[in-house]
Write a protein that holds these residues in place. Sequence first.
Motif, PDB file in Angstrom:
ATOM      1  N   MET A 167       0.942  -1.096   0.019  1.00 42.30           N
ATOM      2  CA  MET A 167      -0.128   0.070   0.044  1.00 42.30           C
ATOM      3  C   MET A 167       0.859   1.353   0.073  1.00 42.30           C
ATOM      4  N   ILE A 168       0.388   2.105  -0.995  1.00 41.36           N
ATOM      5  CA  ILE A 168       1.133   3.668  -1.154  1.00 41.36           C
ATOM      6  C   ILE A 168       0.384   4.358  -0.032  1.00 41.36           C
ATOM      7  N   VAL A 169       0.835   5.119   0.704  1.00 34.41           N
ATOM      8  CA  VAL A 169       0.153   5.964   1.707  1.00 34.41           C
ATOM      9  C   VAL A 169       0.550   7.383   1.378  1.00 34.41           C
ATOM     10  N   LEU A 170      -0.467   8.355   1.322  1.00 25.38           N
ATOM     11  CA  LEU A 170      -0.353   9.877   1.148  1.00 25.38           C
ATOM     12  C   LEU A 170      -0.863  10.347   2.252  1.00 25.38           C
ATOM     13  N   GLU A 211      -1.033   3.358  -6.901  1.00 24.80           N
ATOM     14  CA  GLU A 211      -2.318   4.189  -6.483  1.00 24.80           C
ATOM     15  C   GLU A 211      -2.383   4.257  -5.056  1.00 24.80           C
ATOM     16  N   PRO A 212      -2.375   5.416  -4.508  1.00 22.86           N
ATOM     17  CA  PRO A 212      -2.051   5.502  -3.133  1.00 22.86           C
ATOM     18  C   PRO A 212      -3.365   5.595  -2.175  1.00 22.86           C
ATOM     19  N   ARG A 213      -3.458   5.654  -1.101  1.00 23.64           N
ATOM     20  CA  ARG A 213      -4.503   5.613  -0.101  1.00 23.64           C
ATOM     21  C   ARG A 213      -4.198   7.042   0.700  1.00 23.64           C
ATOM     22  N   ALA A 214      -5.063   7.511   1.111  1.00 23.37           N
ATOM     23  CA  ALA A 214      -4.804   9.014   1.994  1.00 23.37           C
ATOM     24  C   ALA A 214      -5.220   8.726   3.282  1.00 23.37           C
ATOM     25  N   ILE A 215      -4.330   9.176   4.140  1.00 20.88           N
ATOM     26  CA  ILE A 215      -4.738   9.292   5.526  1.00 20.88           C
ATOM     27  C   ILE A 215      -4.629  10.807   6.057  1.00 20.88           C
ATOM     28  N   ALA A 216      -5.834  11.276   6.670  1.00 20.40           N
ATOM     29  CA  ALA A 216      -5.639  12.661   6.927  1.00 20.40           C
ATOM     30  C   ALA A 216      -4.774  13.262   7.584  1.00 20.40           C
ATOM     31  N   MET A 217      -4.406  14.432   7.540  1.00 24.50           N
ATOM     32  CA  MET A 217      -3.783  15.125   8.756  1.00 24.50           C
ATOM     33  C   MET A 217      -4.375  15.395   9.728  1.00 24.50           C
ATOM     34  N   ALA A 247      -0.249   5.380  13.300  1.00 27.70           N
ATOM     35  CA  ALA A 247      -1.196   4.640  12.597  1.00 27.70           C
ATOM     36  C   ALA A 247      -0.620   4.634  11.162  1.00 27.70           C
ATOM     37  N   ILE A 248       0.282   5.349  10.648  1.00 26.66           N
ATOM     38  CA  ILE A 248       0.958   5.066   9.129  1.00 26.66           C
ATOM     39  C   ILE A 248       1.711   3.852   9.195  1.00 26.66           C
ATOM     40  N   VAL A 249       2.562   3.387  10.494  1.00 29.49           N
ATOM     41  CA  VAL A 249       3.558   2.285  10.479  1.00 29.49           C
ATOM     42  C   VAL A 249       2.681   1.005  10.606  1.00 29.49           C
ATOM     43  N   ALA A 250       1.578   1.313  11.558  1.00 29.27           N
ATOM     44  CA  ALA A 250       0.484  -0.040  11.639  1.00 29.27           C
ATOM     45  C   ALA A 250       0.011  -0.358  10.256  1.00 29.27           C
ATOM     46  N   LEU A 251      -0.148   0.426   9.217  1.00 33.80           N
ATOM     47  CA  LEU A 251      -0.571   0.018   7.803  1.00 33.80           C
ATOM     48  C   LEU A 251       0.348  -0.694   7.110  1.00 33.80           C
ATOM     49  N   ASP A 252       1.673  -0.648   7.629  1.00 33.75           N
ATOM     50  CA  ASP A 252       2.605  -1.301   6.783  1.00 33.75           C
ATOM     51  C   ASP A 252       2.744  -1.140   5.377  1.00 33.75           C
ATOM     52  N   PRO A 253       2.928   0.299   5.121  1.00 30.51           N
ATOM     53  CA  PRO A 253       2.906   0.767   3.828  1.00 30.51           C
ATOM     54  C   PRO A 253       4.217   0.263   2.991  1.00 30.51           C
ATOM     55  N   THR A 254       4.054   0.246   1.733  1.00 28.85           N
ATOM     56  CA  THR A 254       5.318   0.044   0.852  1.00 28.85           C
ATOM     57  C   THR A 254       6.070   1.433   0.656  1.00 28.85           C
ATOM     58  N   ALA A 255       5.381   2.490   0.571  1.00 30.22           N
ATOM     59  CA  ALA A 255       5.658   3.994   0.488  1.00 30.22           C
ATOM     60  C   ALA A 255       4.856   4.796   1.134  1.00 30.22           C
ATOM     61  N   VAL A 256       5.643   5.950   1.731  1.00 33.37           N
ATOM     62  CA  VAL A 256       4.702   7.010   2.417  1.00 33.37           C
ATOM     63  C   VAL A 256       5.514   8.360   1.758  1.00 33.37           C
ATOM     64  N   ILE A 257       4.374   9.005   1.299  1.00 34.83           N
ATOM     65  CA  ILE A 257       4.571  10.604   0.595  1.00 34.83           C
ATOM     66  C   ILE A 257       3.782  11.286   1.175  1.00 34.83           C
ATOM     67  N   THR A 294      -4.454  16.431 -10.757  1.00 37.83           N
ATOM     68  CA  THR A 294      -5.765  16.702 -11.265  1.00 37.83           C
ATOM     69  C   THR A 294      -6.574  15.636 -11.303  1.00 37.83           C
ATOM     70  N   GLY A 295      -6.221  14.467 -10.983  1.00 43.35           N
ATOM     71  CA  GLY A 295      -7.181  13.243 -11.161  1.00 43.35           C
ATOM     72  C   GLY A 295      -8.053  13.117  -9.642  1.00 43.35           C
ATOM     73  N   PRO A 296      -8.857  12.109  -9.762  1.00 45.23           N
ATOM     74  CA  PRO A 296      -9.654  11.690  -8.597  1.00 45.23           C
ATOM     75  C   PRO A 296      -8.941  11.691  -7.201  1.00 45.23           C
ATOM     76  N   PRO A 297      -9.208  12.246  -6.121  1.00 47.78           N
ATOM     77  CA  PRO A 297      -8.707  11.906  -4.980  1.00 47.78           C
ATOM     78  C   PRO A 297      -8.683  10.319  -4.458  1.00 47.78           C
ATOM     79  N   PRO A 298      -7.511  10.018  -3.870  1.00 48.61           N
ATOM     80  CA  PRO A 298      -7.131   8.721  -3.369  1.00 48.61           C
ATOM     81  C   PRO A 298      -8.317   8.417  -2.355  1.00 48.61           C
ATOM     82  N   GLN A 299      -8.466   7.154  -2.297  1.00 51.34           N
ATOM     83  CA  GLN A 299      -9.613   6.449  -1.187  1.00 51.34           C
ATOM     84  C   GLN A 299      -8.936   6.943   0.112  1.00 51.34           C
ATOM     85  N   PRO A 300      -9.553   7.095   1.139  1.00 56.36           N
ATOM     86  CA  PRO A 300      -9.167   7.460   2.588  1.00 56.36           C
ATOM     87  C   PRO A 300      -8.822   6.139   3.189  1.00 56.36           C
TER      88      PRO A 300
END
Length: 280
Positions: free
Chosen positions: A1-4, A24-30, A44-54, A124-130
């Motif tokens: 999972m890519i996390v934004l 295709e990233p998933r979004a975690i809100a600030m 919370a981000i670490v618990a998701l075990d993402p492959t990248a965090v941007i 300008t594309g669709p927002p990522p799923q939260p």
Amino acid sequence: MIVLLDDHTDASRQALTLARKFGEPRAIAMDAFEPFAPDALASAIVALDPTAVIGPGTERGNEVMARVAARTGLPFAANCTAAEPGSPVTVTRLRWGGSLLEEARLHSARPLITVAPHTVPADTGPPPQPVEVGAADQRDLVVCVSEHVQPSNGGVSLAAAKVIVSGGRGVGSKEGFAIIEELAGLLGAAVGCSRAVTSAGWRPHSDQVGQTGTKVSPEVYIACGISGATQHMAGLKGAKRIVAINSDPQAPLMLNADYTVTGDLKEIVPAISAEIRKRR
């Protein structure tokens, strides 16, 4: 999972542009935790075990990402302007207050990257799923926002202002800012200043523009008596137009401005204010 890491601003949409290079990233809100608690977000981000965090290269974005790096023991590339997936990931990032670009390789199975604001086009594309997050551990809420202090510039935030009137050492004194405040009031602008001014105690640190202050992106930035040190220029990269008023035509800011006025700011600034009043 890519996390934004998403703060719902242009800075996050710019980070999304680079994030989509990795998948295709998933979004975690600030603001997933209220009040803002950087440790809770990092956990919370670490618990998701993402492959990248941007994330956005804002104060909060860099703060959260640094805590993710500390928890995982992984390298963190801050204030990037470009990134290419691979093994290793290649990044270009701002260094020395934005005065040079560094090309580097990020040797990490889980890239942690923040994107320097206003250096990448907004997606300008669709927002990522939260991503939904659970309740925070109380230990992760020790550091959190406890209070919001209204800025001294009449409620106009430097970060959000469309017009900023800034003063530097050339203003001469704390009292000298009266003409800067007058012009700002007529333009509906925020009042800013250089580091020399806050060091002298003439204005609070919250008014400081630059690498160690607030990074701004107004439509118009009016610099009065500011020479333009590297750290100050680093805070102006997002400005659409820069107007410089200075007695030294060779001052760095004068050489980098879109429009310049050479002369005594104590005569020029009141004259501008008088002309604005005359036309109203």
